[in-house]
Write a protein that holds these residues in place. Structure first.
Motif, short mmCIF file in Angstrom:
data_model
loop_
_atom_site.label_atom_id
_atom_site.label_comp_id
_atom_site.label_asym_id
_atom_site.label_seq_id
_atom_site.Cartn_x
_atom_site.Cartn_y
_atom_site.Cartn_z
N LEU A 115 18.05 26.30 9.92
CA LEU A 115 17.41 27.31 9.07
C LEU A 115 17.94 27.23 7.64
O LEU A 115 17.19 27.38 6.67
CB LEU A 115 17.63 28.71 9.64
CG LEU A 115 16.82 29.05 10.89
CD1 LEU A 115 17.24 30.42 11.42
CD2 LEU A 115 15.32 29.04 10.58
N ALA A 116 19.24 27.00 7.49
CA ALA A 116 19.82 26.89 6.16
C ALA A 116 19.25 25.69 5.41
O ALA A 116 19.01 25.75 4.20
CB ALA A 116 21.34 26.79 6.24
N VAL A 117 19.00 24.60 6.12
CA VAL A 117 18.44 23.40 5.49
C VAL A 117 16.99 23.63 5.09
O VAL A 117 16.55 23.23 4.00
CB VAL A 117 18.57 22.20 6.44
CG1 VAL A 117 17.79 21.00 5.90
CG2 VAL A 117 20.03 21.83 6.63
N ARG A 118 16.21 24.29 5.96
CA ARG A 118 14.79 24.51 5.66
C ARG A 118 14.57 25.62 4.64
O ARG A 118 13.61 25.55 3.86
CB ARG A 118 14.03 24.85 6.95
CG ARG A 118 13.83 23.69 7.88
CD ARG A 118 12.69 23.94 8.86
NE ARG A 118 12.94 25.08 9.72
CZ ARG A 118 13.63 25.04 10.86
NH1 ARG A 118 14.17 23.89 11.25
NH2 ARG A 118 13.79 26.11 11.61
N HIS A 119 15.44 26.62 4.62
CA HIS A 119 15.23 27.79 3.76
C HIS A 119 16.53 28.17 3.04
O HIS A 119 17.06 29.28 3.22
CB HIS A 119 14.74 28.98 4.60
CG HIS A 119 13.57 28.68 5.46
ND1 HIS A 119 12.27 28.63 4.98
CD2 HIS A 119 13.48 28.42 6.81
CE1 HIS A 119 11.44 28.36 5.97
NE2 HIS A 119 12.14 28.23 7.08
N THR A 178 9.32 27.64 14.08
CA THR A 178 9.86 26.46 14.76
C THR A 178 10.88 26.80 15.85
O THR A 178 11.05 26.02 16.79
CB THR A 178 10.53 25.51 13.73
OG1 THR A 178 11.52 26.24 13.00
CG2 THR A 178 9.50 24.95 12.77
N LEU A 179 11.54 27.94 15.74
CA LEU A 179 12.52 28.32 16.76
C LEU A 179 11.88 29.06 17.94
O LEU A 179 12.54 29.35 18.93
CB LEU A 179 13.61 29.21 16.16
CG LEU A 179 14.50 28.59 15.08
CD1 LEU A 179 15.60 29.58 14.68
CD2 LEU A 179 15.11 27.28 15.54
N GLY A 180 10.61 29.37 17.80
CA GLY A 180 9.94 30.11 18.86
C GLY A 180 10.26 31.58 18.87
O GLY A 180 9.94 32.29 19.84
N PRO A 238 22.36 29.50 18.37
CA PRO A 238 23.33 28.40 18.40
C PRO A 238 23.61 27.89 16.98
O PRO A 238 22.77 28.03 16.08
CB PRO A 238 22.64 27.32 19.25
CG PRO A 238 21.57 28.05 19.99
CD PRO A 238 21.14 29.19 19.12
N VAL A 239 24.77 27.29 16.78
CA VAL A 239 25.16 26.82 15.45
C VAL A 239 24.14 25.84 14.89
O VAL A 239 23.79 25.89 13.70
CB VAL A 239 26.55 26.17 15.51
CG1 VAL A 239 26.90 25.50 14.18
CG2 VAL A 239 27.60 27.21 15.86
#
Length: 376
Positions: free
Chosen positions: A80-84, A49-51, A73-74
């Protein structure tokens, strides 16, 4: 030569008798260590998702992980912390505040799962009881002010909790426990100074709360005093995890020096097999040690001072023979004159788990070392 062989064989027999005989020690459960990358790593690696390609938890070094997050970026870090959450929360090299947040999310997810299990009519009453206990464990770790730096529910569970400001403190310490410690018992109220949380809290207070202290229950420990405690399989697996953790800590904190690593009982075997270098540790301290899995201090990195805490007279570990033969035993006594370790006093301590008790000479010296003061 024959006399030496007979003495070695006799020592091995004593070790076997001690570990397998009196007291029913052989009845201890055999454990399978938790190894490999964190849960959810496959989904993390497949996330585009971040490319950009995310660092593979199985192969990326803590330095590579730190560099990756430094370039984000923050908002993307938080996403990423929310998804994983279980990956980010256990990823050595990831920013400390981000790991706290990720582990809070992971604990919340596991809390929901265990509450659902506790009410599942398809499960047994014992299953329900175990689920309720796990749910309460996760709920307590979500309490305000708790800083969970690592959390893995697999097996008996592993966890690391921080006392103090890990990113701002000038000095840090890491406490590595011995047998019978896991997610459920790492901060038990009974025998508090025999748990990593109790030891870490005592050390944190003894430094005047000037240092940050990590209670690291990050490996699968032996249960009881059986073959697992006599062998080094679990210590070898723990050493790989501890080495990586210490390396990541050095990249994500800014102390005056790397962490002082304090290793209790079987945890000293983990530390000996880790043999941390000067980028990972400023000193290694062992206490209540059955041996380090090495013949002497010269087998470790000589740039990292090794301190052995004098054994008090009521510590039962003194009854364990210091031999290493046929995969049993952990070798020479680190408090012995020929081992080559520096010595710390233990005046005022009692028993195998009393070295961190307030008012002991050992705790005072542990605090001195943590703060970079002379401990002699």
């Amino acid at each position: 030569m024959l006399l030496r062989f007979r003495r070695t064989l006799a020592a091995a027999a004593i070790t076997a008798a001690t570990l397998l005989g009196a007291g029913g020690w052989a009845a201890a459960d055999s454990q399978t260590p938790v190894t490999g990358p964190p849960p959810g790593s496959a989904a993390w690696v497949a996330d585009t998702t971040l490319g950009v390609r995310l660092p593979d938890p199985a192969t990326a070094t803590p330095a590579e992980v730190a560099d990756f997050f430094a370039g984000l970026p923050v908002a993307q870090r938080d996403a990423l912390a929310v998804r994983h959450p279980q990956v980010v929360g256990n990823l050595d090299g990831a920013p400390v505040p981000l790991r706290y947040r990720a582990n809070a999310l992971a604990l919340g997810e596991e809390l929901g799962k265990e509450r659902a299990r506790a009410g599942d009519p398809a499960l047994t009453g014992q299953d329900h009881e175990e689920a309720r206990a796990r749910a309460e464990r996760y709920r307590s770790l979500l309490a305000d002010g708790r800083q969970v730096l690592a959390f893995d529910p697999r097996g008996r569970g592993t966890v690391a909790e921080v006392y103090g400001d890990l990113t701002g403190a000038r000095h840090t310490a890491v406490v590595v426990p011995g047998s019978d410690i896991d997610l459920m018992s790492f901060d038990r109220a009974r025998d508090p100074y025999g748990t990593p949380a109790g030891m870490a809290r005592a050390l944190y207070d003894a430094t005047g709360r000037a240092a940050a202290v990590v209670a690291w229950a990050g490996y699968t420990t032996p249960v009881g005093v059986g073959l697992d405690a006599a062998a080094e399989d679990l210590a070898e697996a723990g050493a790989q995890r501890l080495g990586r953790f210490l390396t990541g800590l050095g990249r994500t904190t800014s102390p005056d020096a790397p962490a002082t690593v304090l290793c209790h009982s079987y945890g000293s075997v983990v530390c000996g097999l880790t043999a941390p270098g000067p980028a990972q540790a400023s000193a290694v301290v062992v206490l209540g040690s059955p041996g380090l899995g090495v013949p002497d201090a010269a087998a470790l990195d000589r740039r990292v001072p090794l301190w052995a805490t004098d054994r008090n007279g009521s510590d039962w570990i003194g009854d364990v023979p210091n031999v290493s033969l046929l995969g049993l035993g952990h070798g020479a006594d680190p408090t012995g004159a020929g081992f080559g370790a520096r010595h710390l006093p233990s005046t005022g301590s009692h028993g195998h788990t009393g070295y961190f008790a307030p008012g002991t000479a050992s705790l005072a010296r542990f605090a001195d070392l943590t703060l970079g003061r002379p401990a002699g």
